[in-house]
Each structure stands twice: as structure tokens, then as C-alpha cells.
Design a protein around this motif. Structure first.
Motif, PDB file in Angstrom:
ATOM      1  N   GLU A  46       0.842  -1.201   0.000  1.00 43.27           N
ATOM      2  CA  GLU A  46       0.000   0.000   0.000  1.00 43.27           C
ATOM      3  C   GLU A  46       0.875   1.248   0.000  1.00 43.27           C
ATOM      4  N   GLY A  47       0.551   2.181  -0.859  1.00 48.79           N
ATOM      5  CA  GLY A  47       1.233   3.468  -0.849  1.00 48.79           C
ATOM      6  C   GLY A  47       0.756   4.287   0.333  1.00 48.79           C
ATOM      7  N   VAL A  48       1.666   4.806   1.129  1.00 52.43           N
ATOM      8  CA  VAL A  48       1.329   5.537   2.344  1.00 52.43           C
ATOM      9  C   VAL A  48       1.470   7.040   2.151  1.00 52.43           C
ATOM     10  N   SER A  49       2.606   7.454   1.621  1.00 58.18           N
ATOM     11  CA  SER A  49       2.879   8.886   1.495  1.00 58.18           C
ATOM     12  C   SER A  49       3.999   9.091   0.495  1.00 58.18           C
ATOM     13  N   CYS A  50       4.105  10.319   0.015  1.00 55.40           N
ATOM     14  CA  CYS A  50       5.153  10.635  -0.952  1.00 55.40           C
ATOM     15  C   CYS A  50       5.477  12.114  -0.838  1.00 55.40           C
ATOM     16  N   ILE A  51       6.717  12.456  -1.157  1.00 57.35           N
ATOM     17  CA  ILE A  51       7.111  13.859  -1.205  1.00 57.35           C
ATOM     18  C   ILE A  51       7.992  14.080  -2.425  1.00 57.35           C
ATOM     19  N   SER A  52       7.745  15.187  -3.090  1.00 58.16           N
ATOM     20  CA  SER A  52       8.611  15.584  -4.190  1.00 58.16           C
ATOM     21  C   SER A  52       9.718  16.470  -3.645  1.00 58.16           C
ATOM     22  N   ASN A  53      10.960  16.060  -3.839  1.00 56.27           N
ATOM     23  CA  ASN A  53      12.066  16.855  -3.317  1.00 56.27           C
ATOM     24  C   ASN A  53      12.309  18.114  -4.149  1.00 56.27           C
ATOM     25  N   SER A  54      11.755  18.177  -5.346  1.00 53.91           N
ATOM     26  CA  SER A  54      11.986  19.355  -6.187  1.00 53.91           C
ATOM     27  C   SER A  54      11.008  20.472  -5.885  1.00 53.91           C
ATOM     28  N   GLY A  56       8.375  20.013  -3.185  1.00 54.46           N
ATOM     29  CA  GLY A  56       7.808  19.878  -1.846  1.00 54.46           C
ATOM     30  C   GLY A  56       6.386  19.372  -1.785  1.00 54.46           C
ATOM     31  N   SER A  57       5.795  19.057  -2.922  1.00 57.81           N
ATOM     32  CA  SER A  57       4.419  18.567  -2.882  1.00 57.81           C
ATOM     33  C   SER A  57       4.379  17.207  -2.190  1.00 57.81           C
ATOM     34  N   THR A  58       3.271  16.959  -1.524  1.00 58.08           N
ATOM     35  CA  THR A  58       3.127  15.722  -0.756  1.00 58.08           C
ATOM     36  C   THR A  58       1.822  15.014  -1.089  1.00 58.08           C
ATOM     37  N   TYR A  59       1.800  13.743  -0.744  1.00 61.48           N
ATOM     38  CA  TYR A  59       0.618  12.902  -0.916  1.00 61.48           C
ATOM     39  C   TYR A  59       0.490  12.016   0.327  1.00 61.48           C
ATOM     40  N   TYR A  60      -0.765  11.792   0.726  1.00 61.80           N
ATOM     41  CA  TYR A  60      -1.032  10.873   1.830  1.00 61.80           C
ATOM     42  C   TYR A  60      -2.199   9.967   1.457  1.00 61.80           C
ATOM     43  N   ALA A  61      -2.083   8.715   1.824  1.00 61.35           N
ATOM     44  CA  ALA A  61      -3.221   7.821   1.701  1.00 61.35           C
ATOM     45  C   ALA A  61      -4.289   8.245   2.704  1.00 61.35           C
ATOM     46  N   ASP A  62      -5.541   8.010   2.368  1.00 60.30           N
ATOM     47  CA  ASP A  62      -6.633   8.399   3.266  1.00 60.30           C
ATOM     48  C   ASP A  62      -6.485   7.756   4.640  1.00 60.30           C
ATOM     49  N   LYS A  65      -3.987  10.062   6.673  1.00 61.56           N
ATOM     50  CA  LYS A  65      -4.127  11.519   6.701  1.00 61.56           C
ATOM     51  C   LYS A  65      -4.449  12.005   8.102  1.00 61.56           C
ATOM     52  N   GLY A  66      -3.758  13.053   8.500  1.00 56.95           N
ATOM     53  CA  GLY A  66      -3.976  13.619   9.828  1.00 56.95           C
ATOM     54  C   GLY A  66      -3.175  12.950  10.918  1.00 56.95           C
ATOM     55  N   ARG A  67      -2.564  11.794  10.619  1.00 56.37           N
ATOM     56  CA  ARG A  67      -1.770  11.075  11.616  1.00 56.37           C
ATOM     57  C   ARG A  67      -0.292  10.997  11.226  1.00 56.37           C
ATOM     58  N   PHE A  68      -0.011  10.883   9.948  1.00 59.97           N
ATOM     59  CA  PHE A  68       1.359  10.760   9.450  1.00 59.97           C
ATOM     60  C   PHE A  68       1.772  12.057   8.771  1.00 59.97           C
ATOM     61  N   THR A  69       3.047  12.387   8.900  1.00 60.81           N
ATOM     62  CA  THR A  69       3.600  13.565   8.235  1.00 60.81           C
ATOM     63  C   THR A  69       4.921  13.199   7.568  1.00 60.81           C
ATOM     64  N   ILE A  70       5.013  13.502   6.286  1.00 62.38           N
ATOM     65  CA  ILE A  70       6.254  13.251   5.559  1.00 62.38           C
ATOM     66  C   ILE A  70       7.031  14.557   5.441  1.00 62.38           C
ATOM     67  N   SER A  71       8.349  14.463   5.553  1.00 62.83           N
ATOM     68  CA  SER A  71       9.189  15.650   5.406  1.00 62.83           C
ATOM     69  C   SER A  71      10.527  15.228   4.823  1.00 62.83           C
TER      70      SER A  71
END
Length: 121
Positions: A46-54, A56-62, A65-71
Motif C-alpha cells: 500500500e502506498g502511504v505517502s510521498c514527497i517531491s524533493n523538487s 515539496g508537494s506531498t501525498y497521503y493515503a486516506d 491523513k492527519g496522523r502521518f507527516t512526511i518531510s
């Protein structure tokens, strides 16, 4: 040689927190998107989260959301996944993956070895 090394997994009680790290090497970190995935026994990955290093855009699985933070710390070539309010259903092996590009893709070329997260209820 491209390498992705995850760390930070462990065992926690429900409601607890963990921070996963993914240290990357062997490629130009700023040009890649980094994703976090998880796979529980007997379940599909399952895809959980993603971040673009170029950009900074992010994605979270439903489900997170609200519990995990990617940085991302581009100076350290490291992506973090802060996981709060953990639930038993978050138990899985967590993998980071890297893909060239400015957006979070569906497919990734490079994968880490994974780190186990176990949440007890």
C-alpha cells in the motif's frame, strides 16, 4: 550505486508514535520523489505517502491523513515519516522508494530493504 536505507521501526502500543527515516545515496536527491509504502502479512503493498524533493508537494493515503507527516531534509538526503496516533492496522513492513521526477509517481525504480513497525492494541 543507488541506496535507500530505512530505520526507525519498532514496536509501540496503540496511540504511540514512531519516526521512520530513509537515507538516500547514489543519485541527485533534489531531482527525485520519495515514497513510503507498507505491506502487512497477507496483504498487498500500500502506498502511504510521498514527497517531491523538487517542489515539496506531498501525498497521503486516506488511511493515514492527519496522523502521518512526511518531510524531507535535502541537506541530509533524508526523508522522514512521522507517524502519530498509531493503530494496530498500521502494523507492516515499511519501505521507502525513489523515482526521478517532480511529482509522486505510481511506479518507483529504487527500493529500500524495509523496516518493521508493530503496533499492539
Amino acid at each position: 550505486e543507488v541506496q535507500l536505507v530505512e530505520s526507525g521501526g519498532g514496536s509501540v502500543q496503540a496511540g504511540g508514535s514512531l519516526r521512520l527515516s530513509c537515507v538516500a545515496s547514489g543519485f541527485t536527491f533534489d531531482d527525485y520523489a520519495i515514497g513510503w509504502f507498507r505491506q502487512a502479512p497477507g496483504k498487498e503493498r500500500e502506498g502511504v505517502s510521498c514527497i517531491s524533493n523538487s517542489n515539496g508537494s506531498t501525498y497521503y493515503a486516506d488511511s493515514v491523513k492527519g496522523r502521518f507527516t512526511i518531510s524531507s531534509d535535502n541537506a541530509k538526503n533524508t526523508v522522514y515519516l512521522q507517524m502519530n496516533s498509531l493503530k494496530a492496522e498500521d502494523t507492516a513492513v515499511y519501505y521507502c522508494a525513489a523515482q526521478y521526477g517532480s511529482s509522486c509517481p505510481f511506479e518507483y525504480d529504487y527500493w529500500g530493504q524495509g523496516t518493521q513497525v508493530t503496533v499492539s492494541s
